[in-house]
Design a protein around this motif. Structure first.
Motif, PDB file in Angstrom:
ATOM      1  N   GLY A  18       9.736 -12.919  -3.970  1.00  0.00           N
ATOM      2  CA  GLY A  18      10.846 -12.617  -2.845  1.00  0.00           C
ATOM      3  C   GLY A  18      11.903 -12.051  -3.861  1.00  0.00           C
ATOM      4  N   LEU A  19      12.840 -11.132  -3.196  1.00  0.00           N
ATOM      5  CA  LEU A  19      13.907 -10.679  -3.896  1.00  0.00           C
ATOM      6  C   LEU A  19      15.037 -11.799  -4.518  1.00  0.00           C
ATOM      7  CD1 LEU A  19      14.752  -7.900  -1.341  1.00  0.00           C
ATOM      8  CD2 LEU A  19      13.681  -7.644  -3.391  1.00  0.00           C
ATOM      9  N   PHE A  20      14.969 -12.797  -3.927  1.00  0.00           N
ATOM     10  CA  PHE A  20      15.801 -13.816  -4.646  1.00  0.00           C
ATOM     11  C   PHE A  20      15.153 -14.374  -5.886  1.00  0.00           C
ATOM     12  CE2 PHE A  20      16.260 -18.261  -5.192  1.00  0.00           C
ATOM     13  CZ  PHE A  20      17.888 -18.412  -5.360  1.00  0.00           C
ATOM     14  N   TRP A  21      13.881 -14.556  -5.737  1.00  0.00           N
ATOM     15  CA  TRP A  21      13.312 -14.982  -7.028  1.00  0.00           C
ATOM     16  C   TRP A  21      13.198 -14.081  -8.150  1.00  0.00           C
ATOM     17  CZ3 TRP A  21      13.213 -19.854  -7.108  1.00  0.00           C
ATOM     18  CH2 TRP A  21      13.155 -20.577  -6.073  1.00  0.00           C
ATOM     19  N   GLN A  22      13.108 -12.501  -7.789  1.00  0.00           N
ATOM     20  CA  GLN A  22      13.071 -11.726  -8.555  1.00  0.00           C
ATOM     21  C   GLN A  22      14.577 -11.545  -9.231  1.00  0.00           C
ATOM     22  OE1 GLN A  22      12.401  -7.823  -6.734  1.00  0.00           O
ATOM     23  NE2 GLN A  22      11.953  -6.814  -8.760  1.00  0.00           N
ATOM     24  N   GLY A  23      15.370 -11.639  -8.483  1.00  0.00           N
ATOM     25  CA  GLY A  23      16.928 -11.649  -9.102  1.00  0.00           C
ATOM     26  C   GLY A  23      17.121 -12.725  -9.842  1.00  0.00           C
ATOM     27  N   LEU A  24      16.709 -13.991  -9.690  1.00  0.00           N
ATOM     28  CA  LEU A  24      16.727 -15.225 -10.581  1.00  0.00           C
ATOM     29  C   LEU A  24      16.164 -14.855 -12.033  1.00  0.00           C
ATOM     30  CD1 LEU A  24      18.077 -17.747 -10.697  1.00  0.00           C
ATOM     31  CD2 LEU A  24      15.794 -18.777  -9.631  1.00  0.00           C
ATOM     32  N   ARG A  25      14.671 -14.154 -11.943  1.00  0.00           N
ATOM     33  CA  ARG A  25      14.121 -13.762 -13.053  1.00  0.00           C
ATOM     34  C   ARG A  25      14.826 -12.964 -13.818  1.00  0.00           C
ATOM     35  NH1 ARG A  25       9.748 -14.213  -9.670  1.00  0.00           N
ATOM     36  NH2 ARG A  25       9.630 -11.832  -9.697  1.00  0.00           N
ATOM     37  N   ASN A  26      15.234 -11.912 -13.183  1.00  0.00           N
ATOM     38  CA  ASN A  26      15.852 -10.907 -14.036  1.00  0.00           C
ATOM     39  C   ASN A  26      17.155 -11.398 -14.748  1.00  0.00           C
ATOM     40  OD1 ASN A  26      14.342  -8.712 -13.089  1.00  0.00           O
ATOM     41  ND2 ASN A  26      15.714  -8.134 -11.490  1.00  0.00           N
ATOM     42  N   ARG A  27      17.869 -12.465 -14.147  1.00  0.00           N
ATOM     43  CA  ARG A  27      19.251 -13.060 -14.802  1.00  0.00           C
ATOM     44  C   ARG A  27      18.813 -13.811 -15.912  1.00  0.00           C
ATOM     45  NH1 ARG A  27      23.112 -17.373 -11.622  1.00  0.00           N
ATOM     46  NH2 ARG A  27      24.751 -17.379 -13.132  1.00  0.00           N
ATOM     47  N   GLN A  28      17.774 -14.821 -15.741  1.00  0.00           N
ATOM     48  CA  GLN A  28      17.286 -15.410 -16.770  1.00  0.00           C
ATOM     49  C   GLN A  28      16.692 -14.614 -17.944  1.00  0.00           C
ATOM     50  OE1 GLN A  28      14.135 -17.517 -14.747  1.00  0.00           O
ATOM     51  NE2 GLN A  28      15.514 -19.433 -14.547  1.00  0.00           N
ATOM     52  N   ASN A  29      16.038 -13.384 -17.801  1.00  0.00           N
ATOM     53  CA  ASN A  29      15.733 -12.337 -18.709  1.00  0.00           C
ATOM     54  C   ASN A  29      16.847 -11.751 -19.566  1.00  0.00           C
ATOM     55  OD1 ASN A  29      13.035 -12.856 -18.430  1.00  0.00           O
ATOM     56  ND2 ASN A  29      12.717 -11.417 -17.036  1.00  0.00           N
ATOM     57  N   ARG A  30      18.115 -11.538 -18.715  1.00  0.00           N
ATOM     58  CA  ARG A  30      18.973 -10.918 -19.360  1.00  0.00           C
ATOM     59  C   ARG A  30      19.889 -11.939 -20.187  1.00  0.00           C
ATOM     60  NH1 ARG A  30      20.175  -8.868 -14.289  1.00  0.00           N
ATOM     61  NH2 ARG A  30      21.556 -10.433 -13.643  1.00  0.00           N
ATOM     62  N   ARG A  31      19.889 -13.368 -19.824  1.00  0.00           N
ATOM     63  CA  ARG A  31      20.593 -14.340 -20.605  1.00  0.00           C
ATOM     64  C   ARG A  31      19.827 -14.254 -21.774  1.00  0.00           C
ATOM     65  NH1 ARG A  31      22.432 -19.135 -16.864  1.00  0.00           N
ATOM     66  NH2 ARG A  31      24.394 -18.014 -15.837  1.00  0.00           N
ATOM     67  N   ARG A  32      18.431 -14.487 -21.802  1.00  0.00           N
ATOM     68  CA  ARG A  32      17.497 -14.740 -23.077  1.00  0.00           C
ATOM     69  C   ARG A  32      17.781 -13.595 -23.818  1.00  0.00           C
ATOM     70  NH1 ARG A  32      12.993 -12.475 -23.912  1.00  0.00           N
ATOM     71  NH2 ARG A  32      12.401 -12.148 -21.496  1.00  0.00           N
ATOM     72  N   THR A  33      17.818 -12.397 -23.384  1.00  0.00           N
ATOM     73  CA  THR A  33      17.845 -11.161 -24.305  1.00  0.00           C
ATOM     74  C   THR A  33      19.187 -11.147 -24.897  1.00  0.00           C
ATOM     75  OG1 THR A  33      16.313  -9.921 -22.888  1.00  0.00           O
ATOM     76  CG2 THR A  33      17.730  -8.810 -24.408  1.00  0.00           C
ATOM     77  N   GLU A  34      20.169 -11.452 -24.194  1.00  0.00           N
ATOM     78  CA  GLU A  34      21.747 -11.535 -24.983  1.00  0.00           C
ATOM     79  C   GLU A  34      21.750 -12.668 -25.998  1.00  0.00           C
ATOM     80  OE1 GLU A  34      25.568 -11.086 -25.881  1.00  0.00           O
ATOM     81  OE2 GLU A  34      24.306  -9.557 -24.576  1.00  0.00           O
ATOM     82  N   LEU A  35      20.908 -13.800 -25.841  1.00  0.00           N
ATOM     83  CA  LEU A  35      20.988 -14.673 -26.697  1.00  0.00           C
ATOM     84  C   LEU A  35      20.037 -14.239 -28.022  1.00  0.00           C
ATOM     85  CD1 LEU A  35      21.418 -17.554 -27.894  1.00  0.00           C
ATOM     86  CD2 LEU A  35      19.410 -18.416 -26.439  1.00  0.00           C
ATOM     87  N   GLU A  36      19.160 -13.891 -27.737  1.00  0.00           N
ATOM     88  CA  GLU A  36      18.474 -13.172 -28.801  1.00  0.00           C
ATOM     89  C   GLU A  36      19.079 -12.290 -29.729  1.00  0.00           C
ATOM     90  OE1 GLU A  36      14.804 -11.696 -26.928  1.00  0.00           O
ATOM     91  OE2 GLU A  36      13.886 -13.697 -26.819  1.00  0.00           O
ATOM     92  N   ARG A  37      19.710 -11.293 -28.827  1.00  0.00           N
ATOM     93  CA  ARG A  37      20.524 -10.271 -29.529  1.00  0.00           C
ATOM     94  C   ARG A  37      21.700 -10.900 -30.646  1.00  0.00           C
ATOM     95  NH1 ARG A  37      23.305  -6.750 -26.096  1.00  0.00           N
ATOM     96  NH2 ARG A  37      24.104  -6.025 -27.957  1.00  0.00           N
ATOM     97  N   LEU A  38      22.251 -11.984 -29.903  1.00  0.00           N
ATOM     98  CA  LEU A  38      23.405 -12.764 -30.570  1.00  0.00           C
ATOM     99  C   LEU A  38      22.954 -13.311 -31.846  1.00  0.00           C
ATOM    100  CD1 LEU A  38      26.486 -13.932 -30.905  1.00  0.00           C
ATOM    101  CD2 LEU A  38      25.439 -15.620 -29.233  1.00  0.00           C
ATOM    102  N   LEU A  39      21.724 -13.990 -31.728  1.00  0.00           N
ATOM    103  CA  LEU A  39      21.107 -14.549 -32.761  1.00  0.00           C
ATOM    104  C   LEU A  39      20.536 -13.691 -33.883  1.00  0.00           C
ATOM    105  CD1 LEU A  39      20.374 -17.571 -33.906  1.00  0.00           C
ATOM    106  CD2 LEU A  39      18.216 -17.097 -32.845  1.00  0.00           C
ATOM    107  N   LEU A  40      20.214 -12.506 -33.470  1.00  0.00           N
ATOM    108  CA  LEU A  40      19.777 -11.431 -34.589  1.00  0.00           C
ATOM    109  C   LEU A  40      21.123 -10.839 -35.363  1.00  0.00           C
ATOM    110  CD1 LEU A  40      16.676  -9.693 -32.894  1.00  0.00           C
ATOM    111  CD2 LEU A  40      16.751 -11.402 -34.967  1.00  0.00           C
ATOM    112  N   ASP A  41      22.054 -10.555 -34.304  1.00  0.00           N
ATOM    113  CA  ASP A  41      23.157  -9.954 -34.995  1.00  0.00           C
ATOM    114  C   ASP A  41      24.061 -10.873 -36.004  1.00  0.00           C
ATOM    115  OD1 ASP A  41      22.979  -7.710 -33.581  1.00  0.00           O
ATOM    116  OD2 ASP A  41      24.396  -8.128 -31.870  1.00  0.00           O
TER     117      ASP A  41
END
Length: 108
Positions: A18-41
């Motif tokens: 559902g759209l709710f779960w898709q939004g939740l997954r997108n939010r988790q992916n954004r957080r993970r990507t941001e953390l990975e970028r921070l760590l690499l920077d």
């Protein structure tokens, strides 16, 4: 009317689809990507001996208070520790950054 309500409800809340779960997954992916970028920077700056809030803010184009919060977060994770003039990676943080770099290298 009740069928419409059931269909709309299922569109939003269908388990893992559902759209709710898709939004939740997108939010988790954004957080993970941001953390990975921070760590690499942070790893890049540490390799040049310049891991401090000012350099991190300049490198990432973000306000200084946000860069301080980011370094505090990395410190809370046990990935960096304070040193004179800034921060340095701990062994677990270095291993995490190197593993991430290797993962990204394999994906390319």
């Amino acid at each position: 009317l009740s069928i419409t309500a059931v269909v709309v409800f299922s569109l939003f809340f269908a388990p893992l689809r559902g759209l709710f779960w898709q939004g939740l997954r997108n939010r988790q992916n954004r957080r993970r990507t941001e953390l990975e970028r921070l760590l690499l920077d942070a790893h890049l700056l540490a390799n040049h001996g310049r891991l401090n809030p000012e350099e991190l803010a300049l490198h990432r184009g973000e306000p200084l208070p946000k860069a301080r919060r980011h370094l505090d977060f990395l410190k809370a994770q046990g990935w960096v520790e304070p040193k004179e003039g800034g921060f340095q990676f701990t062994e677990p943080g270095l291993q995490k950054a190197l593993a991430l770099k290797e993962t990204l290298r394999l994906r390319s």
